[in-house]
Design a protein around this motif. Structure first.
Motif, PDB file in Angstrom:
ATOM      1  N   LYS A 100      10.770   0.209  -4.188  1.00  0.00           N
ATOM      2  CA  LYS A 100      11.918  -0.525  -3.649  1.00  0.00           C
ATOM      3  C   LYS A 100      11.824  -2.014  -3.988  1.00  0.00           C
ATOM      4  CE  LYS A 100      12.755   2.633   0.234  1.00  0.00           C
ATOM      5  NZ  LYS A 100      12.739   2.784   1.709  1.00  0.00           N
ATOM      6  N   SER A 101      10.597  -2.553  -3.934  1.00  0.00           N
ATOM      7  CA  SER A 101      10.415  -3.968  -4.254  1.00  0.00           C
ATOM      8  C   SER A 101      10.752  -4.248  -5.720  1.00  0.00           C
ATOM      9  CB  SER A 101       8.971  -4.382  -3.949  1.00  0.00           C
ATOM     10  OG  SER A 101       8.747  -5.727  -4.335  1.00  0.00           O
ATOM     11  N   LEU A 102      10.293  -3.366  -6.589  1.00  0.00           N
ATOM     12  CA  LEU A 102      10.596  -3.537  -8.012  1.00  0.00           C
ATOM     13  C   LEU A 102      12.082  -3.369  -8.283  1.00  0.00           C
ATOM     14  CD1 LEU A 102       7.600  -1.570  -9.581  1.00  0.00           C
ATOM     15  CD2 LEU A 102       7.897  -4.052  -9.516  1.00  0.00           C
ATOM     16  N   GLU A 103      12.712  -2.398  -7.602  1.00  0.00           N
ATOM     17  CA  GLU A 103      14.131  -2.152  -7.818  1.00  0.00           C
ATOM     18  C   GLU A 103      14.985  -3.327  -7.365  1.00  0.00           C
ATOM     19  OE1 GLU A 103      17.426   1.356  -6.837  1.00  0.00           O
ATOM     20  OE2 GLU A 103      15.526   1.244  -5.726  1.00  0.00           O
ATOM     21  N   SER A 104      14.641  -3.888  -6.223  1.00  0.00           N
ATOM     22  CA  SER A 104      15.426  -5.009  -5.709  1.00  0.00           C
ATOM     23  C   SER A 104      15.296  -6.249  -6.580  1.00  0.00           C
ATOM     24  CB  SER A 104      14.982  -5.333  -4.277  1.00  0.00           C
ATOM     25  OG  SER A 104      13.617  -5.740  -4.249  1.00  0.00           O
ATOM     26  N   ARG A 105      14.149  -6.405  -7.203  1.00  0.00           N
ATOM     27  CA  ARG A 105      13.928  -7.591  -8.029  1.00  0.00           C
ATOM     28  C   ARG A 105      14.537  -7.466  -9.427  1.00  0.00           C
ATOM     29  NH1 ARG A 105       9.913 -11.164  -6.246  1.00  0.00           N
ATOM     30  NH2 ARG A 105       8.838 -10.507  -4.353  1.00  0.00           N
ATOM     31  N   PHE A 106      14.528  -6.268 -10.000  1.00  0.00           N
ATOM     32  CA  PHE A 106      14.853  -6.122 -11.422  1.00  0.00           C
ATOM     33  C   PHE A 106      16.065  -5.244 -11.696  1.00  0.00           C
ATOM     34  CE2 PHE A 106      10.255  -6.889 -11.164  1.00  0.00           C
ATOM     35  CZ  PHE A 106      10.172  -8.061 -11.905  1.00  0.00           C
ATOM     36  N   GLN A 107      16.800  -4.833 -10.675  1.00  0.00           N
ATOM     37  CA  GLN A 107      17.972  -4.021 -10.928  1.00  0.00           C
ATOM     38  C   GLN A 107      19.091  -4.814 -11.611  1.00  0.00           C
ATOM     39  OE1 GLN A 107      19.595  -2.548  -7.275  1.00  0.00           O
ATOM     40  NE2 GLN A 107      19.773  -4.573  -6.321  1.00  0.00           N
ATOM     41  N   VAL A 108      19.085  -6.132 -11.460  1.00  0.00           N
ATOM     42  CA  VAL A 108      20.106  -6.958 -12.101  1.00  0.00           C
ATOM     43  C   VAL A 108      19.889  -7.066 -13.607  1.00  0.00           C
ATOM     44  CG1 VAL A 108      20.539  -8.322 -10.036  1.00  0.00           C
ATOM     45  CG2 VAL A 108      18.737  -9.029 -11.618  1.00  0.00           C
ATOM     46  N   VAL A 109      18.729  -6.620 -14.077  1.00  0.00           N
ATOM     47  CA  VAL A 109      18.434  -6.712 -15.502  1.00  0.00           C
ATOM     48  C   VAL A 109      19.350  -5.806 -16.303  1.00  0.00           C
ATOM     49  CG1 VAL A 109      16.634  -6.339 -17.235  1.00  0.00           C
ATOM     50  CG2 VAL A 109      16.069  -7.369 -15.043  1.00  0.00           C
ATOM     51  N   ASN A 110      19.843  -4.712 -15.705  1.00  0.00           N
ATOM     52  CA  ASN A 110      20.717  -3.800 -16.428  1.00  0.00           C
ATOM     53  C   ASN A 110      21.941  -4.523 -16.967  1.00  0.00           C
ATOM     54  OD1 ASN A 110      19.085  -1.617 -16.116  1.00  0.00           O
ATOM     55  ND2 ASN A 110      20.170  -0.767 -14.359  1.00  0.00           N
ATOM     56  N   GLY A 111      22.515  -5.416 -16.167  1.00  0.00           N
ATOM     57  CA  GLY A 111      23.676  -6.170 -16.631  1.00  0.00           C
ATOM     58  C   GLY A 111      23.346  -7.035 -17.832  1.00  0.00           C
ATOM     59  N   SER A 112      22.212  -7.735 -17.760  1.00  0.00           N
ATOM     60  CA  SER A 112      21.803  -8.583 -18.885  1.00  0.00           C
ATOM     61  C   SER A 112      21.486  -7.741 -20.113  1.00  0.00           C
ATOM     62  CB  SER A 112      20.584  -9.421 -18.498  1.00  0.00           C
ATOM     63  OG  SER A 112      20.880 -10.246 -17.387  1.00  0.00           O
ATOM     64  N   ARG A 113      20.864  -6.595 -19.875  1.00  0.00           N
ATOM     65  CA  ARG A 113      20.522  -5.723 -20.993  1.00  0.00           C
ATOM     66  C   ARG A 113      21.777  -5.158 -21.652  1.00  0.00           C
ATOM     67  NH1 ARG A 113      17.213  -5.181 -25.068  1.00  0.00           N
ATOM     68  NH2 ARG A 113      16.956  -3.019 -25.737  1.00  0.00           N
ATOM     69  N   LYS A 114      22.745  -4.770 -20.845  1.00  0.00           N
ATOM     70  CA  LYS A 114      24.002  -4.266 -21.400  1.00  0.00           C
ATOM     71  C   LYS A 114      24.708  -5.344 -22.212  1.00  0.00           C
ATOM     72  CE  LYS A 114      25.145  -0.756 -17.939  1.00  0.00           C
ATOM     73  NZ  LYS A 114      26.113  -0.372 -16.879  1.00  0.00           N
ATOM     74  N   TYR A 115      24.687  -6.550 -21.695  1.00  0.00           N
ATOM     75  CA  TYR A 115      25.317  -7.656 -22.421  1.00  0.00           C
ATOM     76  C   TYR A 115      24.641  -7.872 -23.763  1.00  0.00           C
ATOM     77  CZ  TYR A 115      26.419 -12.440 -23.751  1.00  0.00           C
ATOM     78  OH  TYR A 115      26.793 -13.555 -24.448  1.00  0.00           O
ATOM     79  N   ASN A 139       0.802  -1.221   0.000  1.00  0.00           N
ATOM     80  CA  ASN A 139       0.000   0.000   0.000  1.00  0.00           C
ATOM     81  C   ASN A 139       0.835   1.272   0.000  1.00  0.00           C
ATOM     82  OD1 ASN A 139      -2.410  -1.512   0.106  1.00  0.00           O
ATOM     83  ND2 ASN A 139      -2.237  -1.699   2.346  1.00  0.00           N
ATOM     84  N   ASP A 140       2.142   1.181   0.043  1.00  0.00           N
ATOM     85  CA  ASP A 140       3.002   2.355   0.059  1.00  0.00           C
ATOM     86  C   ASP A 140       3.763   2.427  -1.270  1.00  0.00           C
ATOM     87  OD1 ASP A 140       5.933   3.559   0.872  1.00  0.00           O
ATOM     88  OD2 ASP A 140       4.281   4.531   1.953  1.00  0.00           O
ATOM     89  N   ALA A 141       3.730   3.600  -1.918  1.00  0.00           N
ATOM     90  CA  ALA A 141       4.346   3.746  -3.236  1.00  0.00           C
ATOM     91  C   ALA A 141       5.849   3.548  -3.170  1.00  0.00           C
ATOM     92  CB  ALA A 141       4.006   5.119  -3.810  1.00  0.00           C
ATOM     93  N   SER A 142       6.492   4.083  -2.131  1.00  0.00           N
ATOM     94  CA  SER A 142       7.945   3.930  -2.022  1.00  0.00           C
ATOM     95  C   SER A 142       8.332   2.467  -1.821  1.00  0.00           C
ATOM     96  CB  SER A 142       8.482   4.781  -0.857  1.00  0.00           C
ATOM     97  OG  SER A 142       7.926   4.340   0.371  1.00  0.00           O
ATOM     98  N   GLU A 143       7.527   1.717  -1.086  1.00  0.00           N
ATOM     99  CA  GLU A 143       7.790   0.292  -0.879  1.00  0.00           C
ATOM    100  C   GLU A 143       7.607  -0.489  -2.187  1.00  0.00           C
ATOM    101  OE1 GLU A 143       9.023  -1.184   1.735  1.00  0.00           O
ATOM    102  OE2 GLU A 143       9.102   0.710   2.841  1.00  0.00           O
ATOM    103  N   VAL A 144       6.621  -0.072  -2.967  1.00  0.00           N
ATOM    104  CA  VAL A 144       6.424  -0.709  -4.278  1.00  0.00           C
ATOM    105  C   VAL A 144       7.658  -0.498  -5.148  1.00  0.00           C
ATOM    106  CG1 VAL A 144       5.089  -0.624  -6.402  1.00  0.00           C
ATOM    107  CG2 VAL A 144       3.924  -0.519  -4.211  1.00  0.00           C
TER     108      VAL A 144
END
Length: 256
Positions: free
Chosen positions: A29-44, A22-27
């Protein structure tokens, strides 16, 4: 409202993971923690696509646009820290870094060009000062434009020749019944050309009727009765009347 924006911009499978937060900042943070590793795959993937990208028959505009889109996306991912104080050394370093970046892009562009532009590639690399990738693309585009112009001219010539041939083949003479010409151009009306076997009627004499050969000047033709020797071929003036005649005048005309 922010949570609604986030829900409307993610897929349904991901939306289920944040549905009960129910909190936008928590949403966020949850998305960032799950998908921040995608940048490496995308760069590759982007670098892999960049190194394997070839023109392969594409136009220069299409090829250069594909390269530019990858370069811009990589630039957005490879953000550099901001510099507050710019000294002379930092400025020289930034200029050298930009030159290195432009040269790398130039080499990537030239490497993916088709082999038909090998001469233009050599010209660019032999310049005392390497041009920018934009200028190199402009130089190659001039060659592409000339090739397309010549190709259009050749294709137009082939099309006109094909149309002319088709038109001629569809013509039919109502005088002799032949194809490929009209009555106005029919030889039976306007006369046969000098080289044609029917241009002149050869006079038969007693020796000719008996089968003895008689030379006709220097033309290389010889009479054989009602027949005629033209270029070592026995040709009958009229339609063949017996099985001994090898070829008729009409057949010889078709051969010519």
């Amino acid at each position: 409202m922010v949570i609604s924006w986030l829900h409307n911009n993610i897929s349904d499978s991901i939306k289920k993971l944040i549905l009960f937060i129910n909190d936008a900042s928590e949403v966020w943070k949850s998305l960032e923690s799950r998908f921040q590793v995608v940048n490496g795959s995308r760069k590759y993937k982007l670098n892999k696509d960049l190194f394997s990208l070839k023109q392969n028959g594409l136009t220069l505009v299409e090829y250069y646009t594909a390269l530019t889109s990858i370069w811009e996306e990589l630039d957005n991912m490879n953000s550099l820290p901001a510099i507050t104080v710019i000294t002379a050394e930092i400025e020289a370093f930034l200029k050298a870094l930009d030159v290195h970046k432009q040269e790398a892009r130039l080499f990537q562009f030239l490497n993916g060009l088709d082999d038909v532009y090998a001469h233009q590639r050599s010209q660019v690399l032999m310049m005392p000062m390497l041009p920018s990738v934009e200028m190199s693309c402009s130089l190659v585009q001039q060659e592409e434009s000339q090739r397309n112009t010549l190709k259009l001219q050749v294709d137009a010539g082939h099309e006109i020749a094909a149309m002319y041939s088709k038109a001629n083949s569809s013509e039919r003479c109502f005088e002799c019944g032949g194809k490929g010409h009209t009555k106005a151009n029919c030889w039976t009306i306007i006369g046969y050309p000098k080289w044609h076997s029917k241009n002149k009627k050869f006079v038969s004499n007693k020796s000719a009727s008996s089968g003895a050969g008689k030379w006709q000047g220097n033309s290389g033709n010889r009479n054989y009765g009602n027949n005629k020797m033209v270029n070592n071929v026995v040709v009958q003036e009229d339609e063949p009347k017996d099985s001994n005649v090898m070829i008729s005048a009409k057949q010889f005309e078709q051969l010519l």
